[in-house]
Design a protein around this motif. Structure first.
Motif, PDB file in Angstrom:
ATOM      1  N   LEU A 179      -2.972  13.862   0.048  1.00  0.00           N
ATOM      2  CA  LEU A 179      -2.313  14.488  -1.099  1.00  0.00           C
ATOM      3  C   LEU A 179      -2.368  16.003  -0.991  1.00  0.00           C
ATOM      4  CD1 LEU A 179      -1.019  14.235  -3.932  1.00  0.00           C
ATOM      5  CD2 LEU A 179      -3.349  14.160  -4.866  1.00  0.00           C
ATOM      6  N   LYS A 180      -3.518  16.540  -0.623  1.00  0.00           N
ATOM      7  CA  LYS A 180      -3.676  17.993  -0.510  1.00  0.00           C
ATOM      8  C   LYS A 180      -2.848  18.562   0.634  1.00  0.00           C
ATOM      9  CE  LYS A 180      -8.292  18.243  -2.585  1.00  0.00           C
ATOM     10  NZ  LYS A 180      -9.725  18.559  -2.366  1.00  0.00           N
ATOM     11  N   ALA A 181      -2.587  17.754   1.669  1.00  0.00           N
ATOM     12  CA  ALA A 181      -1.793  18.223   2.803  1.00  0.00           C
ATOM     13  C   ALA A 181      -0.301  18.210   2.501  1.00  0.00           C
ATOM     14  CB  ALA A 181      -2.076  17.354   4.027  1.00  0.00           C
ATOM     15  N   SER A 182       0.100  17.587   1.400  1.00  0.00           N
ATOM     16  CA  SER A 182       1.519  17.382   1.090  1.00  0.00           C
ATOM     17  C   SER A 182       2.085  18.541   0.280  1.00  0.00           C
ATOM     18  CB  SER A 182       1.701  16.085   0.301  1.00  0.00           C
ATOM     19  OG  SER A 182       1.198  14.986   1.024  1.00  0.00           O
ATOM     20  N   PRO A 183       3.374  18.821   0.426  1.00  0.00           N
ATOM     21  CA  PRO A 183       4.023  19.841  -0.398  1.00  0.00           C
ATOM     22  C   PRO A 183       4.007  19.445  -1.872  1.00  0.00           C
ATOM     23  CG  PRO A 183       5.391  19.239   1.486  1.00  0.00           C
ATOM     24  CD  PRO A 183       4.284  18.244   1.425  1.00  0.00           C
ATOM     25  N   PRO A 184       4.084  20.407  -2.774  1.00  0.00           N
ATOM     26  CA  PRO A 184       4.133  20.101  -4.207  1.00  0.00           C
ATOM     27  C   PRO A 184       5.330  19.193  -4.531  1.00  0.00           C
ATOM     28  CG  PRO A 184       3.747  22.444  -3.863  1.00  0.00           C
ATOM     29  CD  PRO A 184       4.066  21.867  -2.522  1.00  0.00           C
ATOM     30  N   GLY A 185       5.117  18.291  -5.463  1.00  0.00           N
ATOM     31  CA  GLY A 185       6.192  17.389  -5.881  1.00  0.00           C
ATOM     32  C   GLY A 185       6.302  16.117  -5.081  1.00  0.00           C
ATOM     33  N   ARG A 218      -3.131   3.341 -18.515  1.00  0.00           N
ATOM     34  CA  ARG A 218      -4.431   3.933 -18.191  1.00  0.00           C
ATOM     35  C   ARG A 218      -5.550   2.910 -18.395  1.00  0.00           C
ATOM     36  NH1 ARG A 218      -4.676   9.294 -21.052  1.00  0.00           N
ATOM     37  NH2 ARG A 218      -2.994   9.632 -19.539  1.00  0.00           N
ATOM     38  N   GLU A 219      -5.415   2.097 -19.451  1.00  0.00           N
ATOM     39  CA  GLU A 219      -6.438   1.080 -19.725  1.00  0.00           C
ATOM     40  C   GLU A 219      -6.458  -0.003 -18.651  1.00  0.00           C
ATOM     41  OE1 GLU A 219      -9.489  -0.853 -21.910  1.00  0.00           O
ATOM     42  OE2 GLU A 219      -8.676   1.175 -22.023  1.00  0.00           O
ATOM     43  N   LEU A 220      -5.281  -0.452 -18.220  1.00  0.00           N
ATOM     44  CA  LEU A 220      -5.199  -1.493 -17.190  1.00  0.00           C
ATOM     45  C   LEU A 220      -5.557  -0.951 -15.818  1.00  0.00           C
ATOM     46  CD1 LEU A 220      -1.997  -3.361 -18.415  1.00  0.00           C
ATOM     47  CD2 LEU A 220      -4.381  -4.035 -18.721  1.00  0.00           C
ATOM     48  N   ASN A 221      -5.227   0.325 -15.573  1.00  0.00           N
ATOM     49  CA  ASN A 221      -5.702   1.062 -14.395  1.00  0.00           C
ATOM     50  C   ASN A 221      -5.275   0.425 -13.072  1.00  0.00           C
ATOM     51  OD1 ASN A 221      -7.032   3.336 -13.347  1.00  0.00           O
ATOM     52  ND2 ASN A 221      -8.884   2.148 -12.929  1.00  0.00           N
ATOM     53  N   HIS A 222      -4.025  -0.024 -13.007  1.00  0.00           N
ATOM     54  CA  HIS A 222      -3.447  -0.449 -11.733  1.00  0.00           C
ATOM     55  C   HIS A 222      -2.531   0.660 -11.215  1.00  0.00           C
ATOM     56  CE1 HIS A 222      -4.859  -4.619 -11.531  1.00  0.00           C
ATOM     57  NE2 HIS A 222      -4.792  -4.599 -12.851  1.00  0.00           N
ATOM     58  N   SER A 223      -2.075   0.493  -9.974  1.00  0.00           N
ATOM     59  CA  SER A 223      -1.241   1.558  -9.407  1.00  0.00           C
ATOM     60  C   SER A 223      -0.013   1.793 -10.275  1.00  0.00           C
ATOM     61  CB  SER A 223      -0.831   1.222  -7.968  1.00  0.00           C
ATOM     62  OG  SER A 223      -0.136  -0.015  -7.914  1.00  0.00           O
ATOM     63  N   GLU A 224       0.594   0.713 -10.782  1.00  0.00           N
ATOM     64  CA  GLU A 224       1.682   0.816 -11.755  1.00  0.00           C
ATOM     65  C   GLU A 224       1.568  -0.319 -12.763  1.00  0.00           C
ATOM     66  OE1 GLU A 224       3.146   3.283  -8.477  1.00  0.00           O
ATOM     67  OE2 GLU A 224       2.580   1.170  -8.467  1.00  0.00           O
ATOM     68  N   SER A 236      -4.580   7.871  -4.115  1.00  0.00           N
ATOM     69  CA  SER A 236      -5.143   6.539  -3.889  1.00  0.00           C
ATOM     70  C   SER A 236      -4.148   5.720  -3.076  1.00  0.00           C
ATOM     71  CB  SER A 236      -5.471   5.843  -5.210  1.00  0.00           C
ATOM     72  OG  SER A 236      -4.289   5.654  -5.969  1.00  0.00           O
ATOM     73  N   GLU A 237      -4.604   4.572  -2.570  1.00  0.00           N
ATOM     74  CA  GLU A 237      -3.723   3.743  -1.744  1.00  0.00           C
ATOM     75  C   GLU A 237      -2.960   2.754  -2.596  1.00  0.00           C
ATOM     76  OE1 GLU A 237      -3.528   1.277   2.452  1.00  0.00           O
ATOM     77  OE2 GLU A 237      -5.489   1.939   1.688  1.00  0.00           O
ATOM     78  N   ASP A 238      -1.667   2.622  -2.321  1.00  0.00           N
ATOM     79  CA  ASP A 238      -0.814   1.603  -2.937  1.00  0.00           C
ATOM     80  C   ASP A 238      -0.817   0.412  -1.982  1.00  0.00           C
ATOM     81  OD1 ASP A 238       0.871   0.491  -4.772  1.00  0.00           O
ATOM     82  OD2 ASP A 238       2.235   2.200  -4.848  1.00  0.00           O
ATOM     83  N   LYS A 245       3.284  -0.260   7.786  1.00  0.00           N
ATOM     84  CA  LYS A 245       3.154   0.924   6.931  1.00  0.00           C
ATOM     85  C   LYS A 245       1.897   0.803   6.088  1.00  0.00           C
ATOM     86  CE  LYS A 245       5.652  -1.004   2.964  1.00  0.00           C
ATOM     87  NZ  LYS A 245       6.536  -0.721   1.840  1.00  0.00           N
ATOM     88  N   ARG A 246       1.333   1.948   5.756  1.00  0.00           N
ATOM     89  CA  ARG A 246       0.378   2.057   4.660  1.00  0.00           C
ATOM     90  C   ARG A 246       0.880   3.183   3.763  1.00  0.00           C
ATOM     91  NH1 ARG A 246      -5.732   2.241   6.736  1.00  0.00           N
ATOM     92  NH2 ARG A 246      -6.146   2.364   4.487  1.00  0.00           N
ATOM     93  N   VAL A 247       0.661   3.039   2.462  1.00  0.00           N
ATOM     94  CA  VAL A 247       1.266   3.951   1.498  1.00  0.00           C
ATOM     95  C   VAL A 247       0.193   4.499   0.566  1.00  0.00           C
ATOM     96  CG1 VAL A 247       2.983   4.203  -0.327  1.00  0.00           C
ATOM     97  CG2 VAL A 247       3.431   2.666   1.609  1.00  0.00           C
TER      98      VAL A 247
END
Length: 295
Positions: free
Chosen positions: A186-192, A33-39, A219-221, A212-214
């Protein structure tokens, strides 16, 4: 997945091999959370195994992620710099076995400034499920993307819970041309759902087989690896190719050479990596164990 500093997908890698056990999950989550990158990636040498076998874990700023391809790319690069080894076996928290090998054009052991090439081998996770009711799903995604429904050719999902949306190849969905609302996707996607993958056979570059875009968790990866587990067999079958060139036209950008082995149901991703930052994290003993992980 780039040779250019400050492009691709920045990936903090923390090597915890000096610790007898993992940091508490709460500590790893705080660091991510502190570094705040996608992963943010944590690696630790697996006990009672060969010296090149590592457990690997991935944390977004909000939760642990089961699998992250660019995280494995970064981990292989970081471990090569610290150990001199060139081949690595990684085991994820889900038990997914992956392999990575590092090569450099300058010497057998890369310097901090060198760009390295990393070959990664992942299991396939093919797109097998069409989303139902398909008409309702297509309407939601078309609205989120600001496209006519006819421009969405196919929608499916794999067992990693990635939604794959194939667009007409004439739709330029590069970041320079098309602003995409990640929260709306995200809101258009099924749960999970883990991620939303926009892809096409890409009519704008003859040297590219697919683009591709992901997007994940709103947020965007910027440059991803794990989604190739779905896209390589997907486009390999459609284009009848075992070797493909892939482009990720996000703002930071990424590209890879990918190969599909139908006999073993595995893929190979060949991508470049460059190191930009080196340091240490310092915090209180109540949240970290040992002398602190290397970054």
């Amino acid at each position: 997945m780039t040779s250019t500093p400050f492009s691709g997908n920045a990936t903090p890698v923390l090597v915890l091999s000096s610790l007898d056990e993992w940091l508490p999950e709460s500590s790893m989550q705080l660091i991510a959370r502190e570094l705040n990158h996608s992963e943010t990636v944590f690696v630790r040498r697996r006990l009672n195994c060969t010296p090149n076998t590592y457990d690997i874990r991935f944390f977004t700023p909000y939760a642990e992620e089961p699998f992250c391809g660019h995280g494995i790319l970064g981990a292989a690069h970081a471990l090569h710099l610290s150990t001199g080894l060139t081949t690595f076996e990684f085991v994820t928290a889900m038990g997914i076995d992956t392999r990575a090998s590092v090569s450099t054009t300058s010497q057998t052991w890369a310097n901090d400034e060198d760009t390295v090439s990393v070959s990664m081998h992942f299991p396939c996770s093919p797109v097998v499920a069409r989303l139902q009711p398909s008409l309702d799903v297509k309407t939601k995604f078309a609205a989120a993307l600001g496209l006519d429904e006819v421009e969405i050719l196919q929608i499916g999902m794999n067992d990693l819970m990635d939604i794959v949306l194939e667009l007409n190849s004439e739709v330029d969905f590069s970041a320079e041309n098309m602003a995409i609302d990640a929260v709306a996707l995200l809101k258009a996607s099924p749960p999970g759902t883990r991620s939303q993958v926009i892809t096409s056979s890409w009519a704008f570059d003859d040297d590219v087989d697919f683009a591709k875009r992901v997007f994940a968790y709103g947020s965007e990866d910027q440059a991803t690896g794990s989604t190739y587990c779905a896209l390589v067999p997907y486009w390999g079958e459609k284009l009848q190719k075992a070797e493909l060139k892939a482009l990720q036209p996000s703002w930071r950008g990424g590209s890879s050479l990918v190969r599909w082995d139908q006999n073993t149901s595995r893929i190979e991703i060949i991508a470049e990596s460059v190191k930009t930052i080196d340091g240490r994290i310092k915090t209180g003993r109540e949240q970290m164990r040992g002398d602190g992980p290397r970054l």
